[in-house]
Enzyme design. Structure first.
Site, PDB file in Angstrom:
ATOM      1  N   TYR A  84     -29.128 -18.605 -15.058  1.00  0.00           N
ATOM      2  CA  TYR A  84     -29.596 -19.798 -13.929  1.00  0.00           C
ATOM      3  C   TYR A  84     -29.699 -19.222 -12.593  1.00  0.00           C
ATOM      4  O   TYR A  84     -29.543 -18.008 -12.370  1.00  0.00           O
ATOM      5  CB  TYR A  84     -28.330 -20.803 -14.061  1.00  0.00           C
ATOM      6  CG  TYR A  84     -27.036 -20.331 -13.219  1.00  0.00           C
ATOM      7  CD1 TYR A  84     -26.180 -19.188 -13.379  1.00  0.00           C
ATOM      8  CD2 TYR A  84     -26.824 -20.823 -11.969  1.00  0.00           C
ATOM      9  CE1 TYR A  84     -25.206 -19.015 -12.816  1.00  0.00           C
ATOM     10  CE2 TYR A  84     -25.556 -20.533 -11.254  1.00  0.00           C
ATOM     11  CZ  TYR A  84     -24.682 -19.472 -11.689  1.00  0.00           C
ATOM     12  OH  TYR A  84     -23.801 -19.091 -10.928  1.00  0.00           O
ATOM     13  N   LYS A 107     -27.211 -13.260 -13.584  1.00  0.00           N
ATOM     14  CA  LYS A 107     -26.924 -14.515 -13.028  1.00  0.00           C
ATOM     15  C   LYS A 107     -26.764 -15.431 -14.506  1.00  0.00           C
ATOM     16  O   LYS A 107     -27.371 -16.360 -14.714  1.00  0.00           O
ATOM     17  CB  LYS A 107     -27.752 -15.189 -12.035  1.00  0.00           C
ATOM     18  CG  LYS A 107     -27.148 -16.269 -11.356  1.00  0.00           C
ATOM     19  CD  LYS A 107     -27.695 -16.426  -9.714  1.00  0.00           C
ATOM     20  CE  LYS A 107     -27.101 -17.747  -9.353  1.00  0.00           C
ATOM     21  NZ  LYS A 107     -25.814 -17.908  -8.950  1.00  0.00           N
ATOM     22  N   GLU A 153     -17.039  -8.519  -5.349  1.00  0.00           N
ATOM     23  CA  GLU A 153     -17.489  -9.669  -4.757  1.00  0.00           C
ATOM     24  C   GLU A 153     -16.515 -10.835  -4.754  1.00  0.00           C
ATOM     25  O   GLU A 153     -15.413 -10.456  -5.003  1.00  0.00           O
ATOM     26  CB  GLU A 153     -18.818 -10.307  -5.223  1.00  0.00           C
ATOM     27  CG  GLU A 153     -18.717 -10.418  -6.950  1.00  0.00           C
ATOM     28  CD  GLU A 153     -20.178 -10.897  -7.299  1.00  0.00           C
ATOM     29  OE1 GLU A 153     -21.052 -11.312  -6.711  1.00  0.00           O
ATOM     30  OE2 GLU A 153     -20.220 -10.911  -8.716  1.00  0.00           O
ATOM     31  N   LEU A 166     -23.322  -9.603  -7.969  1.00  0.00           N
ATOM     32  CA  LEU A 166     -24.656 -10.379  -8.199  1.00  0.00           C
ATOM     33  C   LEU A 166     -25.262  -9.907  -6.938  1.00  0.00           C
ATOM     34  O   LEU A 166     -24.693  -9.849  -5.630  1.00  0.00           O
ATOM     35  CB  LEU A 166     -24.542 -11.737  -7.995  1.00  0.00           C
ATOM     36  CG  LEU A 166     -25.759 -12.572  -8.221  1.00  0.00           C
ATOM     37  CD1 LEU A 166     -26.223 -12.684  -9.544  1.00  0.00           C
ATOM     38  CD2 LEU A 166     -25.422 -14.191  -7.724  1.00  0.00           C
TER      39      LEU A 166
END
Ligand code: PLP
Length: 277
Positions: free
Chosen positions: A32, A141, A173, A197
């Site tokens: 996505y 993602k 992250e 990401l």
């Protein structure tokens, strides 16, 4: 009315229906994107297109990103929202028979949604600090977000707005954002790898840091160094630059106040949202 686009067809969201055999539902087999539209333009559109292409390539899904983005444009026209949040979900599609391996004949499901949204940086926040329990390919993602879901839920249950994650003592992250540390006039952020990401906001922050006199170092960040930093913030398309002033465990970050360096960067970032490419 909330509009969506399912496989090229515009419809009110209540009318959208997807097969229970869809591999996105059965296996989380899909990817996505989420994008902010500001003043009638998608922020950093070409970077989102490139990242979607790279996520699709990584899972072996061959569809035209150009076609997906022309559907995005049609959905925007239909919804007529100048400031919006747009989700693009692409799954491998529905198969006749349940099998982990890819079916020979299958066509992807492309689902787009749009909703009203103002992209502004969020207020100072608390973050829990937890081991990164997710899989090791977070540069994709993927719609398989169970690890992220459980971590953000744990944050909420602890009165926090984010979960900062670490693997082997080093920050990766956060559950829905990238992490930056401020020391004096230097911004430090973990380097790109399979473990994080490649955030579009992270990219924009690195690109613009020098305009407010900050230099950037991409290097591993020890999780036990966070509390002693002058500042910590997270970045994402929907949170903007969100300062983290309290860590759990870890207590206050620095002296608990936002530094001039951070405030200058945040102002420049929010300003740039209205003048982006
Ligand atoms: N990391 C994770 C796990 C995310 O879910 C997100 C945003 O959704 C980000 C980082 C930030 O990415 P971007 O700046 O492209 O929104």
């Amino acid at each position: 009315m909330t509009w969506c686009c399912l496989n090229g067809e515009m419809m009110p969201i209540e009318q959208a229906a997807i097969s229970p055999m869809d591999r996105g539902f059965l296996f989380g087999d899909g990817v996505y994107e989420v994008m902010a539209r500001v003043d009638g333009r998608i922020r950093a559109k070409s970077l989102h297109e490139a990242r979607l292409r790279s996520s699709l390539d990584a899972i072996g899904l061959d569809i035209s990103v150009t076609d997906v983005f022309s559907d995005v444009d049609r959905l925007i026209d239909k919804a007529g929202l100048l400031d919006a949040k747009i989700y693009v979900q692409v799954t491998r599609g529905a198969a006749a028979v349940r099998d982990h391996a890819f079916p020979a004949q299958i066509s992807p499901t492309v689902f787009l949604t749009i909703s009203e949204f103002k992209a502004v940086s969020q207020k100072p926040a608390k973050a829990i600090v937890r081991p990164d329990i997710r899989w090791r390919r977070n540069s994709i993602k993927s719609v398989s977000l169970l690890g992220n879901v459980l971590l953000l839920q744990e944050a909420r249950e602890n009165g926090a707005q984010e979960a900062v994650l670490y693997r082997d003592e080093f920050v990766t992250e956060a559950s829905t954002s990238n992490v930056f540390v401020i020391r004096g006039q230097t911004l430090i952020t973990p380097p790109l790898s399979d473990l994080i990401l490649p955030g579009i906001t992270r990219h924009l922050v690195i690109e613009m840091a020098s305009t407010v006199g900050l230099n950037v170092i991409e290097e591993p960040v020890r999780v036990d160094s966070l509390g002693g930093a002058d500042g910590v913030f997270v970045s994402s398309s929907t949170r903007g630059l969100m300062p983290i002033v309290e860590l759990d465990p870890g207590g206050q970050v620095g002296d608990g106040r936002l530094t001039d360096a951070f405030l200058a960067l945040q102002t420049a970032y929010d300003e740039r949202l209205h003048h982006h490419e």
